[in-house]
Design an enzyme around this catalytic site. Structure first.
Site, mmCIF file in Angstrom:
data_model
loop_
_atom_site.group_PDB
_atom_site.id
_atom_site.type_symbol
_atom_site.label_atom_id
_atom_site.label_comp_id
_atom_site.label_asym_id
_atom_site.label_seq_id
_atom_site.Cartn_x
_atom_site.Cartn_y
_atom_site.Cartn_z
ATOM 1 N N PRO A 86 0.854 -1.339 -0.104
ATOM 2 C CG PRO A 86 -0.733 -1.537 1.487
ATOM 3 C CD PRO A 86 0.187 -1.972 1.289
ATOM 4 C CB CYS A 87 0.699 3.964 -2.357
ATOM 5 S SG CYS A 87 1.267 3.398 -3.129
ATOM 6 N N PRO A 88 -0.350 4.610 0.254
ATOM 7 C CG PRO A 88 -2.507 4.718 0.757
ATOM 8 C CD PRO A 88 -1.462 4.416 0.301
#
Length: 426
Positions: A86-88
Site C-alpha cells: 500500500p502507498c498511502p
C-alpha cells in the site's frame, strides 16, 4: 524457455501481474484484499495460465492474515516475491504516517522474504518513499535485507521512460542474492514518443470531428500521474486540484470519468476520459496488454488508477530474469551500496547512548549538529528514539522499529478487528 515462478502480494488488479507474465514469470499465487480486484485477477490469470486451477491462483483477504494463505507452502522454490504494498503511508497526498499507518506493509514484506527465501524480491511504491522523511525507514529495510542474505537497491522509475505516455514515478526496490545482484542492471530507459493525444486519438475521433485538432494542438504532452485513490479517499475522477489543472492544460476535463467518448460538434470541447482511455494511458495498450476488468465504474477506475503500469513491471521483471542467467547478463560488477541515513546507522550500531557530538565524530563531521538533530527528529516518526541527559547534552538511543512486521501486539490488528475501519483499508 521455462517459466520462472512468482508469488505476488497486494496484487491489485494485475498491472504488475501482466508485466511479470510478459517478462517470463508464472504465478504460483497472487494475494489481494479487494474482492473485485481479485475477480479481475482470476479472470485474466485464468487466460494467461490456462492449465492451472484459477481458484487456487488467487487468495482474497489481508495478505498478513495466516487464514488467507500460508507462506511456508512456498518456501525455497520461488524465483520472485513481488508486490505493490500500500502507498498511502508514504504518499505526499496523504499524511505520510509511514510506520504508524495501519496500511503499511513494507517492513512486513521484508520479513516475508526472510521466511520464503525467494531468489529475488521486487516491491514498488510511490515517489514519497524516496524523500528525506523516510531515509531511516529505507535504511532499516536495506539493512534488514542484508541480514537476510540479499543485496537490495531502490530506483525511481518513471513510466514515460518505459513506453507509457504518463509521468507516474514509482520507487522500486529489487533485492537479489549477491551472485545475482552482481549481474543486475536497472532496465534501460526508452522514452515514449506518444502523447495523450496520439494515444487516444482513435477513441476520441469516433463522434468528434475536431479530435485531430485536440490531439495535435492541445493534448500534446504526456499525462500527469493517474490517481486511483483509496477506499478512504478518492473516486472516479483524475485526482486533486493540481492534477486537474495539469489535465486541463492538455485539454482534458478531470472532474470525472465519462461513460462514452465525446459526441459533439464543438471544436473547443474539453472531453473527459473514458475507462478505456485511462487503461491505455496506464499501459494497457496493444494486443500483448489485453486485460479484462470486473466491477462497476468506480471500482474499475480505482483498479486501473492504482496499478503498476504493465510495461514498467515488464521492464523490471526482464532485468531480474537477465540477472538470473549468466549467459545473457553483462559482466559481473560490485553493486553500489547506497547509504540512505547514516544517523540511523550510527544509532543502530552504537552500544551506548549517543550525543550529537559523538554522532558527529562517528560520521567524521559529514553532518552538522543541526542536520543530525533534524535526522533524529525524522527518525522518531518511524522508530522509538529514547532521550536522556548526558553531561549537559541530550543523548539518544535507538529503540524498536514501529512498522508492522508481524508482531502479535501491533496496533494494526486493532484496525483489522474494527469492521468499519477494515472496510476502508486498501
Amino acid at each position: 524457455m521455462s517459466k520462472l515462478s512468482v508469488v505476488e502480494i497486494c496484487a491489485g488488479a494485475g498491472g504488475q501481474s501482466l508485466g511479470l507474465h510478459l517478462a517470463g514469470f508464472e504465478h504460483r499465487l497472487a494475494v489481494e484484499i479487494d474482492p473485485t480486484a481479485a475477480a479481475t485477477l482470476r479472470t485474466n490469470l485464468g487466460r494467461l495460465q490456462p492449465g492451472d486451477d484459477v481458484e487456487s491462483l488467487v487468495a482474497v483477504g489481508d495478505v498478513a492474515d495466516p487464514r488467507v494463505w500460508n507462506p511456508s507452502e512456498f518456501q525455497a522454490g520461488i524465483d520472485l516475491l513481488a508486490g505493490g504494498v500500500p502507498c498511502p503511508p508514504f504518499s505526499v497526498a496523504g499524511k505520510q504516517l509511514g510506520a504508524n499507518d495501519e496500511r503499511d506493509l513494507f517492513a512486513w514484506a521484508v520479513e516475508l522474504a526472510g521466511r520464503m527465501q525467494p531468489r529475488a524480491v521486487m516491491l514498488e511504491n510511490v515517489r514519497g518513499l524516496s524523500s528525506t522523511r523516510f531515509g531511516g525507514y529505507r535504511q532499516a529495510v536495506i539493512d534488514r535485507f542484508e541480514e537476510l542474505g540479499y543485496v537490495a537497491d531502490w530506483e525511481l522509475l518513471e513510466a514515460k521512460d518505459y513506453g507509457v505516455p504518463q509521468l507516474r514515478p514509482r520507487f522500486v526496490l529489487v533485492a537479489l542474492r549477491p551472485e545475482d545482484a552482481a549481474r543486475f542492471e536497472w532496465p534501460e530507459k526508452k522514452p515514449t514518443s506518444e502523447t495523450v493525444g496520439t494515444t487516444l486519438l482513435d477513441l476520441m475521433s469516433k463522434n468528434w470531428k475536431h479530435a485531430d485538432t485536440w490531439a495535435y494542438e492541445r493534448a500534446t504532452g504526456i499525462a500527469p500521474t493517474i490517481v486511483g485513490g483509496s477506499k478512504k479517499h478518492g473516486g472516479a475522477d483524475l485526482g486533486p486540484t493540481r492534477a486537474k489543472r495539469a489535465w486541463a492544460a492538455l485539454g482534458v476535463d478531470g472532474m470525472g470519468i465519462a461513460n462514452e467518448p465525446p459526441n459533439t460538434t464543438d471544436p473547443n470541447h474539453m472531453p473527459r476520459l473514458t475507462l478505456e482511455m485511462v487503461e491505455r494511458l496506464q499501459g494497457w495498450h496493444g494486443p500483448e496488454y489485453e486485460w479484462t476488468f470486473t466491477g462497476r465504474k468506480t471500482s474499475h477506475y480505482r483498479q486501473v488508477g492504482n496499478a503498476f503500469p504493465p510495461p514498467v513491471a515488464r521492464a523490471v521483471g526482464e532485468a531480474i530474469a537477465r540477472a538470473f542467467d549468466p549467459a545473457t547478463s553483462s559482466a559481473e560488477r560490485s553493486p553500489e551500496r547506497k547509504m540512505h541515513d547514516e544517523v540511523y546507522r550510527a544509532l543502530r550500531d552504537a552500544d551506548d547512548w549517543m550525543t550529537t557530538a559523538r554522532i558527529e565524530r562517528t560520521l567524521g563531521s559529514r553532518l552538522t549538529a543541526d542536520e543530525i538533530e533534524a535526522r533524529i527528529s525524522r527518525l522518531k516518526h518511524d522508530f522509538e528514539v529514547h532521550e536522556a541527559p548526558r553531561g549537559g547534552s541530550t543523548a539518544w538511543k535507538l529503540g524498536d522499529f514501529k512498522a508492522f512486521r508481524g508482531q502479535e501486539d501491533h496496533d494494526r490488528h486493532l484496525a483489522f478487528a474494527d469492521h468499519g475501519r477494515r472496510r476502508q483499508i486498501s
